[in-house]
Design a protein around this motif. Structure first.
Motif, mmCIF file in Angstrom:
data_model
loop_
_atom_site.group_PDB
_atom_site.id
_atom_site.type_symbol
_atom_site.label_atom_id
_atom_site.label_comp_id
_atom_site.label_asym_id
_atom_site.label_seq_id
_atom_site.Cartn_x
_atom_site.Cartn_y
_atom_site.Cartn_z
ATOM 1 N N SER A 193 0.862 -1.183 0.000
ATOM 2 C CA SER A 193 0.000 0.000 0.000
ATOM 3 C C SER A 193 0.894 1.226 0.000
ATOM 4 O O SER A 193 1.709 1.388 0.915
ATOM 5 N N ARG A 197 -4.358 4.364 2.856
ATOM 6 C CA ARG A 197 -5.662 3.866 2.420
ATOM 7 C C ARG A 197 -6.740 4.696 3.112
ATOM 8 O O ARG A 197 -6.785 5.888 2.923
ATOM 9 N N SER A 236 -6.979 4.463 -2.261
ATOM 10 C CA SER A 236 -6.673 3.105 -1.830
ATOM 11 C C SER A 236 -6.454 2.193 -3.032
ATOM 12 O O SER A 236 -7.183 2.256 -4.021
ATOM 13 N N GLY A 315 -1.278 -3.432 2.825
ATOM 14 C CA GLY A 315 -2.719 -3.252 2.928
ATOM 15 C C GLY A 315 -3.516 -4.538 2.963
ATOM 16 O O GLY A 315 -4.707 -4.526 3.289
#
Length: 355
Positions: A193, A197, A236, A315
Motif C-alpha cells: 500500500s 488507504r 486506496s 494493505g
C-alpha cells in the motif's frame, strides 16, 4: 413563540426553504445515470430510478452459491477531501474498503450501493464523488445498482458530507478462504500500500494539523515532490482483482486473506489464524512508505502505536502454500499490485512483528 404561534412565510413554507432542494437532487440523479450505466453487468435488471436494484444471480456459474456482504465508509479521510474541495478519490476508497473485505473469503463482488448524507446538496460535488465510486466498481467488475442521497439540514452543516458503501458478492460453497485452510509453514504474502488507504486519519490529522500546524498545500515532507494534501488523498489500492487472479492461478494454493484496516497488521492478520497457529512477520521484508515515517517523527508516535493504527505499507496479506508464492506474485503483478513475502505461519498464538 412556539410553533403554534409562528406566522408562515408569504406564499407558504417549502422544502427548499427548509434546506432540501428536490430540483437539484433530480438534476444530480440525471447526471449520475450515465455513471451507473458504465458499471452494468448482464445480471443487472432495470435501471436507475427504481425503488430497489435488481440482480439475477447466475446459478449456472455457481452451483451452490454463498452470498457474502460487507459495509464500510472512509472515516475522517473525508475531512481532508473537504478541506481541499476534492472528492475524486474518496469514492474509490469507499469501494476498496467494501470489496476488499468480500475477497477475504474469496468472493467475487457482484453489486454495490452507496449512501451519501449531506447538509446541503451540491450536485457537482456529488457527481465527483460518484465518479470515483463508479471507477472503483469498474475496476472490480461489480455493478453500481443504486444508492441514496439524503440532505440533513439542521443535523449537518451545509458543507458536511459522509458516505457509506454496501457490497454483495458470491463464492462457491466449500471454496471459502479462511482459518480452516491455514496451516503451519504457510507463507505470508504482503500486498503493498503506497499510503494510509482509509485508516488512521484521526491520528494523522492530529499529528499534522494540531501538533505540527502543517498546511495541506505544503510538501508532504522535506524535499517531497507532492503536497501533504495529495499524499493524504492517495486513493486506496483495490486488491480484489489481484487476489482473485491469484486464487484462479493457484487452485487451493491461497488459504486465507487478511484486509489490513483499523487495528493494523497484527490485529487483522490474527483474525485469519486458526487455534494453535501464529504469524511471524519480518518488518524488514518491505520498505515502509515515507508518509508513515513522517507521522511517527512529527508526532513522536512510538512503534507499537504506529503498528496498531496504520498498515505501514501492507494493505492486505495472503496466507498461501509456500509453493504457490511465485504464481501468486505473477498474478498480483499482472494487476499492477506490488508484493513481498513478509513472513510465515508458525506454532503459537497471535501475530509477532519481528525486526
Amino acid at each position: 413563540m412556539g410553533w403554534r404561534g409562528t406566522r408562515p412565510p408569504r406564499g407558504g413554507a417549502t422544502y427548499a426553504a427548509a434546506g432540501v432542494d428536490l430540483t437539484a437532487a433530480q438534476a444530480a440523479v440525471d447526471r449520475i445515470g450515465r455513471l451507473v450505466a458504465s458499471t452494468d453487468r448482464p445480471e443487472v435488471l432495470g435501471s436507475i430510478g427504481g425503488f430497489a436494484g435488481l440482480f439475477a444471480l447466475d446459478t449456472g456459474r455457481y452451483r451452490h452459491p454463498v452470498l457474502v456482504s460487507s459495509t464500510d465508509g472512509v472515516g475522517t479521510k473525508l475531512l481532508v477531501a473537504k478541506a481541499l474541495g476534492r472528492y475524486d478519490t474518496v469514492g474509490i476508497d469507499l469501494v476498496a474498503m467494501c470489496v476488499d473485505d468480500l475477497v477475504c473469503v474469496g468472493a467475487e463482488p457482484l453489486f454495490f450501493l452507496d449512501y451519501v448524507a449531506i447538509g446541503r446538496l451540491d450536485p457537482e460535488r456529488l457527481v465527483e464523488l460518484v465518479e470515483g465510486i463508479a471507477a472503483g466498481c469498474r475496476r472490480v467488475g461489480c455493478a453500481l445498482v443504486g444508492g441514496e442521497t439524503a440532505e440533513h439540514p439542521g443535523a449537518m452543516g451545509d458543507d458536511d458530507l459522509d458516505v457509506a458503501g454496501f457490497a454483495v458478492g458470491v463464492v462457491e460453497r466449500g471454496a471459502e478462504l479462511g482459518p480452516a485452510r491455514v496451516r503451519e509453514g504457510d507463507a505470508l504474502i504482503g500486498l503493498r500500500s503506497p499510503g494510509l488507504r482509509s485508516n488512521g486519519y484521526s491520528l494523522a490529522r492530529h499529528v499534522f494539523f494540531e501538533l505540527a500546524d502543517r498546511s495541506l498545500d505544503g510538501p508532504a515532507w522535506s524535499g517531497a515532490n507532492r503536497s501533504l494534501g495529495d499524499e493524504l488523498l492517495e486513493p486506496s489500492v483495490i486488491y480484489t482483482p489481484g487476489v482473485r487472479g491469484a486464487i484462479a492461478a493457484t487452485p487451493g494454493g491461497v488459504h486465507a486473506c487478511a484486509h489490513v484496516t483499523g487495528g493494523g497488521l497484527a490485529a487483522n492478520l490474527s483474525r485469519v489464524l486458526p487455534p494453535g497457529c501464529a504469524a511471524r512477520v519480518d518488518r524488514d521484508s518491505w520498505e515502509m512508505p515515507r508518509i508513515f515515517t513522517e507521522i511517527a517523527e512529527v508526532g513522536g508516535v512510538d512503534d507499537d502505536e504506529m503498528a496498531r493504527v496504520f498498515n505501514l505499507g501492507i494493505g492486505m496479506v495472503l496466507v498461501a502454500d509456500p509453493v504457490s508464492v511465485g504464481p501468486v506474485g505473477v498474478a498480483l503483478e499482472r494487476e499492477g499490485i506490488g508484493w513481498a513475502e513478509i513472513g510465515t505461519v508458525i506454532s503459537g498464538t497471535g501475530t509477532v512483528l519481528d525486526r
